[in-house]
Design an enzyme around this catalytic site. Sequence first.
Site, PDB file in Angstrom:
ATOM      1  N   LYS A  57       9.918  -8.260   5.429  1.00 49.68           N
ATOM      2  CA  LYS A  57      10.938  -9.063   6.567  1.00 49.68           C
ATOM      3  C   LYS A  57      11.864 -10.053   5.843  1.00 49.68           C
ATOM      4  O   LYS A  57      11.285 -10.583   4.704  1.00 49.68           O
ATOM      5  CB  LYS A  57      10.420  -9.838   7.491  1.00 49.68           C
ATOM      6  CG  LYS A  57      11.088  -9.868   8.759  1.00 49.68           C
ATOM      7  CD  LYS A  57      11.240  -8.734   9.561  1.00 49.68           C
ATOM      8  CE  LYS A  57      12.220  -8.848  10.725  1.00 49.68           C
ATOM      9  NZ  LYS A  57      11.877  -7.370  11.624  1.00 49.68           N
ATOM     10  N   HIS A  60       1.028  -1.229  -0.049  1.00 48.52           N
ATOM     11  CA  HIS A  60       0.007   0.078   0.030  1.00 48.52           C
ATOM     12  C   HIS A  60       0.816   1.205  -0.038  1.00 48.52           C
ATOM     13  O   HIS A  60       0.437   2.431  -0.447  1.00 48.52           O
ATOM     14  CB  HIS A  60      -0.874   0.040   1.180  1.00 48.52           C
ATOM     15  CG  HIS A  60      -0.419   0.381   2.352  1.00 48.52           C
ATOM     16  ND1 HIS A  60       0.451  -0.601   3.061  1.00 48.52           N
ATOM     17  CD2 HIS A  60      -0.197   1.279   3.230  1.00 48.52           C
ATOM     18  CE1 HIS A  60       0.933  -0.136   4.230  1.00 48.52           C
ATOM     19  NE2 HIS A  60       0.583   1.220   4.457  1.00 48.52           N
TER      20      HIS A  60
HETATM   21  P1  NAD Z   1      20.481  -9.346  18.583  1.00 53.96           P
HETATM   22  O1  NAD Z   1      20.869 -10.470  17.720  1.00 53.96           O
HETATM   23  O2  NAD Z   1      21.524  -8.288  18.539  1.00 53.96           O
HETATM   24  O3  NAD Z   1      20.387  -9.813  20.052  1.00 53.96           O
HETATM   25  C1  NAD Z   1      19.525 -10.861  20.558  1.00 53.96           C
HETATM   26  C2  NAD Z   1      19.977 -11.461  21.972  1.00 53.96           C
HETATM   27  O4  NAD Z   1      19.052 -12.307  22.370  1.00 53.96           O
HETATM   28  C3  NAD Z   1      21.298 -12.013  21.605  1.00 53.96           C
HETATM   29  O5  NAD Z   1      22.275 -11.523  22.553  1.00 53.96           O
HETATM   30  C4  NAD Z   1      20.975 -13.588  21.986  1.00 53.96           C
HETATM   31  O6  NAD Z   1      22.045 -14.190  22.493  1.00 53.96           O
HETATM   32  C5  NAD Z   1      19.773 -13.462  22.985  1.00 53.96           C
HETATM   33  N1  NAD Z   1      18.848 -14.253  23.297  1.00 53.96           N
HETATM   34  C6  NAD Z   1      18.376 -15.389  22.202  1.00 53.96           C
HETATM   35  N2  NAD Z   1      17.460 -16.296  22.791  1.00 53.96           N
HETATM   36  C7  NAD Z   1      17.539 -16.121  23.843  1.00 53.96           C
HETATM   37  C8  NAD Z   1      16.847 -16.700  25.096  1.00 53.96           C
HETATM   38  N3  NAD Z   1      15.898 -17.501  24.871  1.00 53.96           N
HETATM   39  N4  NAD Z   1      16.959 -16.124  26.250  1.00 53.96           N
HETATM   40  C9  NAD Z   1      17.900 -14.904  26.605  1.00 53.96           C
HETATM   41  N5  NAD Z   1      18.482 -14.495  25.508  1.00 53.96           N
HETATM   42  C10 NAD Z   1      18.269 -14.916  24.325  1.00 53.96           C
HETATM   43  O7  NAD Z   1      18.992  -9.140  18.037  1.00 53.96           O
HETATM   44  P2  NAD Z   1      18.250  -7.851  18.141  1.00 53.96           P
HETATM   45  O8  NAD Z   1      18.565  -6.977  17.017  1.00 53.96           O
HETATM   46  O9  NAD Z   1      18.439  -7.019  19.635  1.00 53.96           O
HETATM   47  O10 NAD Z   1      16.727  -8.180  17.937  1.00 53.96           O
HETATM   48  C11 NAD Z   1      16.169  -8.697  19.229  1.00 53.96           C
HETATM   49  C12 NAD Z   1      14.457  -8.628  18.980  1.00 53.96           C
HETATM   50  O11 NAD Z   1      14.343  -7.373  18.786  1.00 53.96           O
HETATM   51  C13 NAD Z   1      14.117  -9.596  17.920  1.00 53.96           C
HETATM   52  O12 NAD Z   1      12.780 -10.165  18.126  1.00 53.96           O
HETATM   53  C14 NAD Z   1      14.193  -8.390  16.698  1.00 53.96           C
HETATM   54  O13 NAD Z   1      13.067  -8.856  15.648  1.00 53.96           O
HETATM   55  C15 NAD Z   1      13.592  -7.448  17.270  1.00 53.96           C
HETATM   56  N6  NAD Z   1      13.771  -5.967  16.704  1.00 53.96           N
HETATM   57  C16 NAD Z   1      14.848  -5.592  16.340  1.00 53.96           C
HETATM   58  C17 NAD Z   1      15.288  -4.250  15.839  1.00 53.96           C
HETATM   59  C18 NAD Z   1      16.570  -3.989  15.456  1.00 53.96           C
HETATM   60  O14 NAD Z   1      16.731  -2.714  15.090  1.00 53.96           O
HETATM   61  N7  NAD Z   1      17.743  -4.589  15.571  1.00 53.96           N
HETATM   62  C19 NAD Z   1      14.204  -3.637  15.591  1.00 53.96           C
HETATM   63  C20 NAD Z   1      12.900  -4.097  15.667  1.00 53.96           C
HETATM   64  C21 NAD Z   1      12.691  -5.167  16.501  1.00 53.96           C
END
Ligand code: NAD
Length: 467
Positions: free
Chosen positions: A105, A64
Amino acid sequence: MSDYKFFEQVNKAFDKAGEHTKFDKGLLSQMKICNDVLHVTFPIEKDDGTIDVIEAWRVEHSHHKLPTKGGIRYSMTVNEDETMALAALMTYKCAVVDVPFGGAKGGIKIDKSKYSESELERITRRYTFELMKKDFIGPGIDVPAPDYGTSAKEMGWILDTFRQMSTDINAEGCVTGKPISMGGIRGRTEATGRGVYFGIYEACQNREDMKSLGLNPGLEGKTFVVQGLGNVGYHAANNMIQGGAKMVGVAEMDGSIYSEKGIDLDKLMQYKKENNGITGFEGSKDLENSSAVLEAECDILIPAALENQITEKNAPNVKAKIIGEAANGPTTSEAHRILKEKGALIIPDNYLNAGGVTVSYFEWLKNIQHVRFGRMGKRFEENSYKKILSVIETISDRKFTEKELGVLAKGGGEAELVDSGLEETMIIAYNEINEVRKTHNVDLRTAAFISAINKVGSIYNQMGIFP
Ligand code: NAD
């Protein structure tokens, strides 16, 4: 593989909100589905000469608005259902914070720890090539960004690959979250976590909500725990601490830790780097496993790892009164119902983690404008402030020191403007969904979905359906 179908969970929340809107059922179905789903497999040569077959996806949920926008995830959890759910969430998230993109995504199903840096580079470049070949990337088509398991480094490889094969003058805008030297923007790395903080801060200012939770207004003195100390979790925690909250618990892959006295974030990050985990950190106690922190005593729980972490199994034991969904989809719909019954305030992912895409939007604007924010106006602003201050000096007999002048006459550079734009976006959007919550007597998640459906739906209505 998780027992929960993530796309189904997102659609359940959408359907609930859809009932509060006036759109035709068919139009709501059109809004819900994914417009384009790309599934690719390709070979990469490993450093030892053997070949691995890699599986990857890119989903464009809604056209959209163009370009579509959404992160790229590197994880073994990646599959079509997850990518579709995350793409749909991007559409709603962009609408909630008025970022003019459709949702998308991408994901590559790999365990990053099994590949060397050069192998990861080859995988990223080949994935970009696949996206180009199928018209799934471009500054006006679809613009990836970092997500779980990716960072500025991978985005840099994507841009470099795109540029090898495109003469588009706006090529830099084909991806966001890039290194600053390649056209990235100051503040993007911190943006999602900082946005999480702004959202939680604003929620805590609401006296009525805090009263009904039995909490004082404001962030000062509130305790919080964070699951996942990656990009989003670290920056959210850092901002929460700067804002006066106390971090009492943390979970990472190897386990979780808790300390009533508070955990020093900088020392913990250093410890994590040296020990490849957080358990055993001095001054805190180890909890039984990595999900135990979700049930720990605290005011605010910030899941910042992955989806489906708070389920009907652990939701009854969650003690936090505020759940700040920094990750995408951390709470299943059944867990959401349980937490709501317990009276918790859930600040939903489709609003709370929108800081990343907001600053990505600023980065994309910078790229297609070919000029850094603040470049034209910063010095002009500073000179204007200095003139006003010198008039004040003349009429008041007050002489400003050089230090005072430096603070009072500071113009907005890129970092300041990005931060101000992020804060404005998060605060305006919170109050907007809070109004919808009151009008429809629903929770914040449903309110965010209603707000998104109304915005996307009105565009569909204006466009008409193409014959
Ligand atoms: P990342 O890879 O930088 O960090 C994720 C962290 O979570 C890692 O340190 C990992 O070891 C830890 N982890 C994974 N499974 C785990 C568990 N079961 N228990 C405890 N720790 C655990 O990823 P990110 O970019 O920080 O993304 C995290 C979340 O935020 C995701 O759901 C992602 O979709 C969302 N998100 C990220 C962004 C972004 O800008 N990076 C934007 C919007 C949403």
